[in-house]
Scaffold this motif. Structure first.
Motif, PDB file in Angstrom:
ATOM      1  N   PHE A 137       0.359  -4.421   3.370  1.00 48.66           N
ATOM      2  CA  PHE A 137       0.993  -4.220   2.073  1.00 48.66           C
ATOM      3  C   PHE A 137       0.073  -4.585   0.910  1.00 48.66           C
ATOM      4  CE2 PHE A 137       5.299  -4.039   4.085  1.00 48.66           C
ATOM      5  CZ  PHE A 137       5.689  -2.846   3.490  1.00 48.66           C
ATOM      6  N   ILE A 138      -0.721  -5.641   1.075  1.00 44.44           N
ATOM      7  CA  ILE A 138      -1.651  -6.020   0.009  1.00 44.44           C
ATOM      8  C   ILE A 138      -2.640  -4.887  -0.243  1.00 44.44           C
ATOM      9  CG2 ILE A 138      -3.533  -7.597  -0.620  1.00 44.44           C
ATOM     10  CD1 ILE A 138      -1.968  -9.782   0.961  1.00 44.44           C
ATOM     11  N   SER A 139      -3.184  -4.316   0.822  1.00 39.83           N
ATOM     12  CA  SER A 139      -4.130  -3.216   0.678  1.00 39.83           C
ATOM     13  C   SER A 139      -3.431  -1.938   0.217  1.00 39.83           C
ATOM     14  CB  SER A 139      -4.845  -2.959   2.011  1.00 39.83           C
ATOM     15  OG  SER A 139      -5.671  -1.821   1.935  1.00 39.83           O
ATOM     16  N   TYR A 140      -2.252  -1.688   0.764  1.00 39.26           N
ATOM     17  CA  TYR A 140      -1.498  -0.470   0.444  1.00 39.26           C
ATOM     18  C   TYR A 140      -1.131  -0.423  -1.037  1.00 39.26           C
ATOM     19  CZ  TYR A 140       1.813   3.317   1.616  1.00 39.26           C
ATOM     20  OH  TYR A 140       2.479   4.516   1.723  1.00 39.26           O
ATOM     21  N   TRP A 147      -5.754  -0.751   4.633  1.00 42.58           N
ATOM     22  CA  TRP A 147      -4.496  -0.315   5.251  1.00 42.58           C
ATOM     23  C   TRP A 147      -4.680   0.874   6.182  1.00 42.58           C
ATOM     24  CZ3 TRP A 147      -2.223   4.497   4.732  1.00 42.58           C
ATOM     25  CH2 TRP A 147      -2.683   5.314   3.682  1.00 42.58           C
ATOM     26  N   LYS A 148      -5.703   1.681   5.923  1.00 39.98           N
ATOM     27  CA  LYS A 148      -5.939   2.884   6.740  1.00 39.98           C
ATOM     28  C   LYS A 148      -6.335   2.532   8.169  1.00 39.98           C
ATOM     29  CE  LYS A 148      -7.353   5.407   2.601  1.00 39.98           C
ATOM     30  NZ  LYS A 148      -8.455   6.084   1.890  1.00 39.98           N
ATOM     31  N   ASP A 149      -6.896   1.312   8.342  1.00 44.86           N
ATOM     32  CA  ASP A 149      -7.265   0.860   9.690  1.00 44.86           C
ATOM     33  C   ASP A 149      -6.123   0.115  10.371  1.00 44.86           C
ATOM     34  OD1 ASP A 149      -9.883   1.870   9.487  1.00 44.86           O
ATOM     35  OD2 ASP A 149     -10.524   0.074   8.384  1.00 44.86           O
ATOM     36  N   LEU A 150      -5.021  -0.082   9.646  1.00 45.05           N
ATOM     37  CA  LEU A 150      -3.885  -0.831  10.186  1.00 45.05           C
ATOM     38  C   LEU A 150      -2.704   0.070  10.511  1.00 45.05           C
ATOM     39  CD1 LEU A 150      -4.005  -3.958   7.815  1.00 45.05           C
ATOM     40  CD2 LEU A 150      -4.844  -3.777  10.174  1.00 45.05           C
ATOM     41  N   ILE A 151      -2.936   1.377  10.537  1.00 41.13           N
ATOM     42  CA  ILE A 151      -1.886   2.314  10.910  1.00 41.13           C
ATOM     43  C   ILE A 151      -2.187   2.894  12.285  1.00 41.13           C
ATOM     44  CG2 ILE A 151      -1.202   2.874   8.553  1.00 41.13           C
ATOM     45  CD1 ILE A 151      -2.873   5.407   8.733  1.00 41.13           C
TER      46      ILE A 151
END
Length: 236
Positions: A137-140, A147-151
């Motif tokens: 959420f912080i990156s998003y 965030w793109k690496d956390l999906i």
């Protein structure tokens, strides 16, 4: 003499019954009771509805029940503004006791872990779903690349770019449009199905064009082959 013995036997029976009732109560801790202070002997001031998310104000000490420390205290605030302490069972390492708050006002983003402002990267542990969700959420909200690496690559997408565009749609339609946003990530509302999939209920508060809104919604998560948690789908 007989009467005296009878009285003694009655008193003994009452004490034994009280002792058994007390032991049974200790063995069946009601984790939804709200206490005025972190003690099972403290005044009971309310009852927590386990279907509704409560705000975690403080994580307290271990609670010793029947000689073992399998419980701990947390201070909460319910949706009815009742503040008090509840006793919780300890969880496994996958579901830590850390909770996070992320806020965005305009373009300014602030975040805290257990009420302390986040600094550095030492708090990031992607084997902990709470930390993963906070980092996401912080990156998003900042629209940086992490965030793109956390999906999770989950679904029928022809390319990574198509996947990223689809996962960014909630930002374009909601998260990026609101004037202010508050997200609470509470580990009490993480549901691990034990097969590498999970749902995390998070609380939202937001303002948009002078109107306020709030609610709870679920984030779908999945564990990869390295034991790290990834985001599958966001609520809107």
């Amino acid at each position: 003499m007989k009467l005296k013995k009878t009285i003694i036997l009655i008193i003994s029976a009452v004490l034994l019954f009280a002792s058994c009732a007390s032991a049974e109560k200790a063995n069946k801790i009601d984790t939804n009771i709200i206490y005025k202070s972190p003690s099972l002997s403290a005044k009971q001031i309310g009852y927590q509805n386990e279907l509704e998310a409560s705000e975690v104000l403080e994580i307290g000490e271990n609670a010793i029940v029947n000689g073992s420390e399998y419980f701990f205290w947390i201070k909460i605030r319910t949706k009815d503004d009742v503040e008090g302490w509840v006793i919780m069972k300890k969880r496994n390492k996958t579901n830590s006791d850390s909770y996070y708050n992320i806020e965005r006002n305009g373009t300014k983003i602030t975040a805290s872990k257990n009420s302390k402002e986040l600094t550095g990267n030492e708090w990031k542990d992607f084997k902990d779903p709470s930390a993963t969700l906070a980092a996401f959420f912080i990156s998003y909200l900042s629209q940086t690349d992490e965030w793109k690496d956390l999906i999770a690559d989950f679904g029928d997408f022809d390319s990574k770019e198509e996947l990223i565009a689809e996962r960014n749609r909630p930002y374009e339609e909601f998260y990026g449009r609101v004037d202010s946003l508050s997200i609470t990530i509470n580990p009490l509302y993480f549901k691990n199905y034990g097969n590498g999939t999970a749902l995390y209920t998070v609380s939202f508060g937001f303002s948009y064009d002078g109107n306020l809104g709030a609610g709870d919604d679920q984030v779908s998560m999945i564990m990869d082959e390295n034991g790290n948690w990834l985001i599958v789908k966001l609520p809107m």
